[in-house]
Design a protein around this motif. Sequence first.
Motif, short mmCIF file in Angstrom:
data_model
loop_
_atom_site.label_atom_id
_atom_site.label_comp_id
_atom_site.label_asym_id
_atom_site.label_seq_id
_atom_site.Cartn_x
_atom_site.Cartn_y
_atom_site.Cartn_z
N THR A 3 20.77 10.44 43.95
CA THR A 3 21.38 10.68 45.37
C THR A 3 21.45 9.37 46.17
O THR A 3 20.62 8.33 46.17
CB THR A 3 20.28 11.78 46.09
OG1 THR A 3 19.13 11.11 46.34
CG2 THR A 3 20.09 13.12 45.26
N ASN A 4 22.26 9.41 47.26
CA ASN A 4 22.32 8.27 48.06
C ASN A 4 21.07 8.13 49.01
O ASN A 4 20.61 7.02 49.23
CB ASN A 4 23.39 8.50 49.20
CG ASN A 4 23.79 7.38 50.15
OD1 ASN A 4 23.63 6.09 49.60
ND2 ASN A 4 23.53 7.56 51.25
N ASN A 5 20.25 9.33 49.14
CA ASN A 5 19.20 9.27 49.82
C ASN A 5 17.95 8.43 48.85
O ASN A 5 17.22 7.77 49.49
CB ASN A 5 18.57 10.62 50.08
CG ASN A 5 17.39 10.70 51.05
OD1 ASN A 5 17.59 9.89 52.01
ND2 ASN A 5 16.25 11.46 50.70
N CYS A 65 20.87 6.24 41.07
CA CYS A 65 20.85 6.06 42.60
C CYS A 65 22.30 5.09 42.87
O CYS A 65 22.77 5.55 43.81
CB CYS A 65 19.54 5.61 43.00
SG CYS A 65 18.50 6.68 42.85
N ARG A 66 22.25 3.89 42.11
CA ARG A 66 23.35 3.29 42.55
C ARG A 66 24.73 3.86 42.44
O ARG A 66 25.67 3.59 43.22
CB ARG A 66 23.36 1.90 41.48
CG ARG A 66 24.52 0.92 41.84
CD ARG A 66 24.09 -0.38 41.21
NE ARG A 66 22.98 -1.11 41.55
CZ ARG A 66 22.68 -1.52 42.68
NH1 ARG A 66 23.70 -1.78 43.58
NH2 ARG A 66 21.54 -1.98 42.93
N MET A 67 24.89 4.79 41.29
CA MET A 67 26.13 5.38 41.14
C MET A 67 26.33 6.42 42.25
O MET A 67 27.45 6.64 42.95
CB MET A 67 26.24 6.31 39.80
CG MET A 67 26.52 5.04 38.50
SD MET A 67 26.24 6.18 36.99
CE MET A 67 27.63 6.95 37.02
N ALA A 97 32.47 5.41 48.51
CA ALA A 97 33.63 5.67 48.24
C ALA A 97 34.08 6.99 48.91
O ALA A 97 35.40 6.84 49.60
CB ALA A 97 33.99 5.76 46.66
N GLU A 98 33.56 7.99 49.24
CA GLU A 98 33.76 9.18 49.82
C GLU A 98 34.06 8.75 51.46
O GLU A 98 34.91 9.21 52.15
CB GLU A 98 32.88 10.27 49.78
CG GLU A 98 32.96 11.44 50.35
CD GLU A 98 34.39 12.31 50.06
OE1 GLU A 98 34.98 11.68 48.97
OE2 GLU A 98 34.79 13.21 50.74
N ARG A 99 33.12 7.92 51.95
CA ARG A 99 33.19 7.59 53.29
C ARG A 99 34.44 6.82 53.67
O ARG A 99 35.25 6.89 54.57
CB ARG A 99 31.98 6.77 53.68
CG ARG A 99 30.72 7.61 53.89
CD ARG A 99 29.44 6.76 54.47
NE ARG A 99 30.05 5.99 55.59
CZ ARG A 99 29.11 5.00 56.18
NH1 ARG A 99 27.92 4.96 55.93
NH2 ARG A 99 29.92 4.25 57.11
N ARG A 100 34.62 5.80 52.61
CA ARG A 100 35.92 5.11 52.84
C ARG A 100 37.17 6.03 52.92
O ARG A 100 38.30 5.91 53.47
CB ARG A 100 36.22 3.83 51.91
CG ARG A 100 35.20 2.88 52.07
CD ARG A 100 35.55 1.77 51.03
NE ARG A 100 35.37 1.87 49.70
CZ ARG A 100 34.25 1.88 48.97
NH1 ARG A 100 33.03 1.50 49.64
NH2 ARG A 100 34.32 2.07 47.64
N ARG A 101 37.22 7.06 51.83
CA ARG A 101 38.32 7.98 51.67
C ARG A 101 38.47 8.80 52.97
O ARG A 101 39.47 8.80 53.62
CB ARG A 101 38.09 8.73 50.61
CG ARG A 101 39.41 9.54 50.02
CD ARG A 101 39.10 10.93 49.13
NE ARG A 101 38.12 11.74 49.49
CZ ARG A 101 38.41 12.67 50.65
NH1 ARG A 101 39.77 12.85 51.01
NH2 ARG A 101 37.65 13.46 51.10
#
Length: 85
Positions: A9-11, A27-29, A36-40
């Motif tokens: 998870t990002n957390n 975790c890196r993935m 990527a989702e934030r940029r999108r």
Amino acid sequence: MRKPIAHGTNNGYQQHKKHKTEVCVACRMAHNAYNAERRRLNREENPSVTIPIALLDKIYWQASPEVLAALDQHFGAKKLDALLS
Ligand SMILES: [Zn+2]
């Protein structure tokens, strides 16, 4: 005792960083997918185009005070000066 890392998870990625432990692949993935989702989402909320600086220059010199202020706010006066010098 610290909470166990929520791997994948990002957390979990943030926990690795906070505890200064090596970030695992899962975790890196998850962190990359999160970014990527934030940029999108950002692209979706702030659609934009790329234009040549020469065209920006033409727009700038024809612009109303309102448009000049908007350009200043978008680029910052220093960057705008550098682009158009
Ligand atoms: Zn992990």
